[in-house]
Design a protein around this motif. Structure first.
Motif, PDB file in Angstrom:
ATOM      1  N   TRP A  66      35.623  47.317  45.191  1.00 10.73           N
ATOM      2  CA  TRP A  66      36.492  46.793  44.133  1.00 10.73           C
ATOM      3  C   TRP A  66      35.679  46.361  42.919  1.00 10.73           C
ATOM      4  O   TRP A  66      36.073  46.642  41.768  1.00 10.73           O
ATOM      5  CB  TRP A  66      37.307  45.613  44.654  1.00 10.73           C
ATOM      6  CG  TRP A  66      38.371  45.942  45.660  1.00 10.73           C
ATOM      7  CD1 TRP A  66      38.484  45.459  46.930  1.00 10.73           C
ATOM      8  CD2 TRP A  66      39.493  46.809  45.473  1.00 10.73           C
ATOM      9  NE1 TRP A  66      39.587  45.982  47.556  1.00 10.73           N
ATOM     10  CE2 TRP A  66      40.235  46.808  46.681  1.00 10.73           C
ATOM     11  CE3 TRP A  66      39.940  47.596  44.412  1.00 10.73           C
ATOM     12  CZ2 TRP A  66      41.394  47.562  46.859  1.00 10.73           C
ATOM     13  CZ3 TRP A  66      41.094  48.347  44.579  1.00 10.73           C
ATOM     14  CH2 TRP A  66      41.811  48.323  45.793  1.00 10.73           C
TER      15      TRP A  66
ATOM     16  N   ILE B  15      38.035  52.971  44.007  1.00  3.90           N
ATOM     17  CA  ILE B  15      39.295  52.358  44.451  1.00  3.90           C
ATOM     18  C   ILE B  15      39.686  52.897  45.819  1.00  3.90           C
ATOM     19  O   ILE B  15      40.094  52.138  46.719  1.00  3.90           O
ATOM     20  CB  ILE B  15      40.411  52.618  43.418  1.00  3.90           C
ATOM     21  CG1 ILE B  15      40.170  51.773  42.167  1.00  3.90           C
ATOM     22  CG2 ILE B  15      41.775  52.297  44.011  1.00  3.90           C
ATOM     23  CD1 ILE B  15      41.145  52.074  41.051  1.00  3.90           C
TER      24      ILE B  15
ATOM     25  N   ALA C 244      37.334  51.374  48.411  1.00  2.88           N
ATOM     26  CA  ALA C 244      37.646  49.962  48.632  1.00  2.88           C
ATOM     27  C   ALA C 244      38.931  49.797  49.432  1.00  2.88           C
ATOM     28  O   ALA C 244      39.043  48.917  50.294  1.00  2.88           O
ATOM     29  CB  ALA C 244      37.753  49.244  47.291  1.00  2.88           C
ATOM     30  N   THR C 245      39.910  50.644  49.158  1.00  2.00           N
ATOM     31  CA  THR C 245      41.172  50.579  49.907  1.00  2.00           C
ATOM     32  C   THR C 245      40.950  50.871  51.378  1.00  2.00           C
ATOM     33  O   THR C 245      41.452  50.158  52.261  1.00  2.00           O
ATOM     34  CB  THR C 245      42.189  51.573  49.307  1.00  2.00           C
ATOM     35  OG1 THR C 245      42.410  51.255  47.930  1.00  2.00           O
ATOM     36  CG2 THR C 245      43.498  51.523  50.072  1.00  2.00           C
TER      37      THR C 245
ATOM     38  N   ALA D 132      44.055  41.460  46.922  1.00  2.00           N
ATOM     39  CA  ALA D 132      43.146  42.462  46.359  1.00  2.00           C
ATOM     40  C   ALA D 132      43.802  43.831  46.323  1.00  2.00           C
ATOM     41  O   ALA D 132      43.711  44.557  45.316  1.00  2.00           O
ATOM     42  CB  ALA D 132      41.860  42.500  47.184  1.00  2.00           C
TER      43      ALA D 132
ATOM     44  N   GLY E 116      44.542  45.691  42.918  1.00  2.00           N
ATOM     45  CA  GLY E 116      43.755  46.885  42.691  1.00  2.00           C
ATOM     46  C   GLY E 116      44.567  48.154  42.602  1.00  2.00           C
ATOM     47  O   GLY E 116      44.200  49.089  41.881  1.00  2.00           O
TER      48      GLY E 116
ATOM     49  N   LEU F 259      40.980  44.903  38.885  1.00  2.00           N
ATOM     50  CA  LEU F 259      40.013  45.441  39.855  1.00  2.00           C
ATOM     51  C   LEU F 259      38.917  44.421  40.155  1.00  2.00           C
ATOM     52  O   LEU F 259      38.498  44.270  41.313  1.00  2.00           O
ATOM     53  CB  LEU F 259      39.405  46.732  39.311  1.00  2.00           C
ATOM     54  CG  LEU F 259      40.364  47.921  39.181  1.00  2.00           C
ATOM     55  CD1 LEU F 259      39.685  49.080  38.477  1.00  2.00           C
ATOM     56  CD2 LEU F 259      40.862  48.358  40.560  1.00  2.00           C
TER      57      LEU F 259
ATOM     58  N   ALA G 199      40.314  41.903  42.414  1.00  2.00           N
ATOM     59  CA  ALA G 199      40.314  42.402  43.791  1.00  2.00           C
ATOM     60  C   ALA G 199      38.935  42.253  44.419  1.00  2.00           C
ATOM     61  O   ALA G 199      38.803  41.899  45.594  1.00  2.00           O
ATOM     62  CB  ALA G 199      40.757  43.865  43.811  1.00  2.00           C
ATOM     63  N   GLY G 200      37.888  42.516  43.625  1.00  2.00           N
ATOM     64  CA  GLY G 200      36.530  42.349  44.133  1.00  2.00           C
ATOM     65  C   GLY G 200      36.208  40.904  44.438  1.00  2.00           C
ATOM     66  O   GLY G 200      35.599  40.591  45.465  1.00  2.00           O
TER      67      GLY G 200
ATOM     68  N   SER H 152      38.134  39.922  47.652  1.00  2.00           N
ATOM     69  CA  SER H 152      37.512  40.483  48.851  1.00  2.00           C
ATOM     70  C   SER H 152      36.193  39.784  49.152  1.00  2.00           C
ATOM     71  O   SER H 152      35.858  39.545  50.319  1.00  2.00           O
ATOM     72  CB  SER H 152      37.276  41.981  48.669  1.00  2.00           C
ATOM     73  OG  SER H 152      38.507  42.666  48.525  1.00  2.00           O
TER      74      SER H 152
END
Length: 566
Positions: A21, A40, A43-44, A79, A83, A92, A95-96, A99
């Protein structure tokens, strides 16, 4: 897959999600669309993978997943929503940050989940997001958001540093008992002092009893009254004597600040107790024990039930200044001679032992005889820090040798053997006579972990029990005559050799699998990463008792508490 492996995978998935992220947010700020979409996607997938490991850990026990479910999961969900559904680099990056906070809650706080950890995580995510929004060209920071972030931060810090519920340790005289009556059959004097000793052909600075490492072996017969005078010549930090595994009266246990004061230079203290437990034990200082034991303040205590017949050898394994003890010895034994090897691990980590050249039996563990021990061959033994195993065998006409971590330490003659591939004995399945577990009157759970301790003068990354570090861990309170059950859970990546003073515990199960061999009464047992042990003991020795990890640096870093009789 083991719980320990799942813990590692969970952390790895969390780190990959956070990195993905944050990388996507950084790529989005430079307009690199293809890279952004790839990160992305990665990360997902990592976020979904961590959801899977969280479910698996929750099935292994709430202890392993509490903060992940209550704090990490909402942060990871936020997140994903930000994201995937919002556009631009700031969502984004948010989201980082979310996380990352989900990972940090596990690494820096752990078990149990708390309001303070949740508030600090929210404050960190919100603060980082606001700063990023402002740096990337956002308008003036909204006052409401800034105020809410500061409120979460201050409240979270306040709760984190608030005093714990641990009561003050009572003065040791509250539990003092009269020393054993009767004329001592054995009188010993141990003088603690700095010394230079010879190890492996090198002069080594040490702290020693009577100028030697290990200290003198103390030997007695069941029924003897032992009197040991401890003197301190020049150990500035002070010394005591703790009789490891020997269930002495509380006043003789040697824990400074609890059962006595530390013996300072020029002072002395007299220990006096009756030797009622036969077996293999050891003694060591309990004042600054992390340093003191490592420097050499330890020795052997052996209590014989009757006069010794055959060959009886004690082998206390230790590491002094990076060099292994004892030095290898060879002692020929006539064929047919009974041999008893008393193996003692005085280090803070586990050692691997292997006896080659003859079948043997494990006659006793931690001073207690086993029922129905079967002959073993080509089988290795893992002894935890502080633990003792007695091996018995009949000397053959050919040599036998004992190897510790691949190094020969005792033999009856020249013998080379490759023992690295031998299977390891599981003491929970060895022997016979396992009985149904007794009904418990009281139960406790100890969850072992790492965490940031903010309650001292300086923050420290402590070894924790139930989310707290010594001296802020509440006492466990029992009543005389109770049967008490412990559940010991290891969330951390380190092995924790657990040691309760003044009592032996009966092992009931490990990871939900009941012990099926001989009744296993231990005073030191390794709780490996991801393991859950259930043990029980009889509250029959009143006092205030230390209950701690016997990896002594871990105990020094907070993994110690007290068991107290009401």
């Amino acid at each position: 897959m083991s719980t320990a492996s799942m813990i590692i995978l969970d952390l790895l998935a969390g780190v990959l999600a956070a990195g993905g992220w944050l990388g996507a947010g950084a790529a989005a700020t430079t307009g690199r669309r293809r890279l952004t979409l790839g990160l992305i996607a990665a990360a997902t997938l990592a976020t979904l993978a961590r959801a899977g490991t969280t479910v698996a850990l929750a099935r292994a026990g709430w202890w392993f997943a509490g903060e992940k479910v209550l704090i990490g999961a909402p942060l990871s969900l936020a997140a994903l929503v930000a994201g995937l559904l919002l556009r631009g680099p700031v969502p984004l990056l948010f989201a980082g940050y979310a996380s990352s906070a989900a990972v940090l809650v596990t690494v820096l706080h752990g078990y149990p989940a708390s309001v303070s950890a949740g508030l600090l995580a929210i404050a960190g995510v919100a603060g980082a997001t606001l700063v990023s929004w402002r740096l990337l060209g956002g308008r003036r920071l909204p006052r409401t958001a800034v105020a809410a972030t500061l409120a979460a931060l201050v409240t979270g810090l306040g709760l984190a540093v608030a005093p714990g519920a641990a009561p003050a340790v009572p003065h040791h005289h509250a539990f003092a008992a009269a020393p054993a009556a009767g004329e001592p059959a054995e009188r010993f004097t141990l003088t603690a002092a700095t010394a230079t000793v010879r190890v492996g052909g090198h002069d080594v600075d040490a702290w020693a009893f009577n100028g030697q490492v290990p200290g003198p072996q103390l030997t007695a017969t069941v029924g003897d009254v032992l009197q040991v005078t401890l003197r301190n010549r020049d150990i500035k930090r002070g010394v005591t004597l703790h009789w490891h595994g020997y269930d002495v009266p509380n006043s003789q246990d040697g824990v400074p600040g609890v059962t006595q004061d530390a013996v300072l230079p020029g002072q002395e203290f007299v220990y006096r107790f009756r030797a009622e437990q036969p077996g293999t034990y050891w003694y060591h200082t309990h004042e600054a024990s992390d340093v003191g034991v490592r420097m050499g303040l330890y020795g052997v205590l052996v209590v014989h039930p009757a006069p010794v017949t055959g060959v009886d050898v004690t082998i206390p394994v230790h590491t002094l200044a990076g060099r292994p003890l004892p030095a290898p010895t060879t002692s020929p034994a006539r064929a047919g001679t009974p041999i008893r090897l008393r193996l003692i691990n005085t280090d803070s980590t586990t050692h691997r032992y292997a006896l080659a050249g003859a079948p043997f039996e494990v006659a006793a563990i931690d001073g207690n005889d086993l029922q129905g021990p079967a002959p073993l061959s080509r089988t290795a033994i893992l002894i935890p820090a502080g633990g003792r195993y007695d091996l018995t065998l009949t000397a053959p006409a050919t040599p036998v040798a004992l190897f510790v971590d691949g190094r020969a330490v005792y033999s009856t003659g020249p013998l080379d053997a490759e023992t690295a591939g031998w299977p390891v004995l599981d003491p929970l399945t060895y022997g016979s006579g396992a009985a149904p577990p007794p009904d418990a009157d009281r139960s406790f759970t100890l969850v072992l972990d790492r965490g940031l301790d903010l309650r001292g003068l300086l923050p420290r990354y402590a070894h924790t029990v139930n989310g707290a570090a010594y001296p802020d861990i509440p006492d466990e309170v029992v009543h005389l005559g109770e049967t008490v059950e412990f559940t010991v859970v290891n969330r951390s990546p380190a092995i924790h050799p657990w040691h309760l003073h003044g009592h032996h515990v009966l092992v009931l199960s490990r990871n939900g699998v009941p012990a099926t061999g001989s009744p296993l009464w231990l005073d030191s047992f390794d709780v490996r990463p991801g393991e859950v042990w259930k043990v029980v003991f009889h509250a029959d020795n009143p006092g205030m008792w230390a209950n701690h990890c016997h990896n002594l640096p871990h105990a020094d870093a907070g993994m110690m508490l007290h068991l107290r009789y009401a």
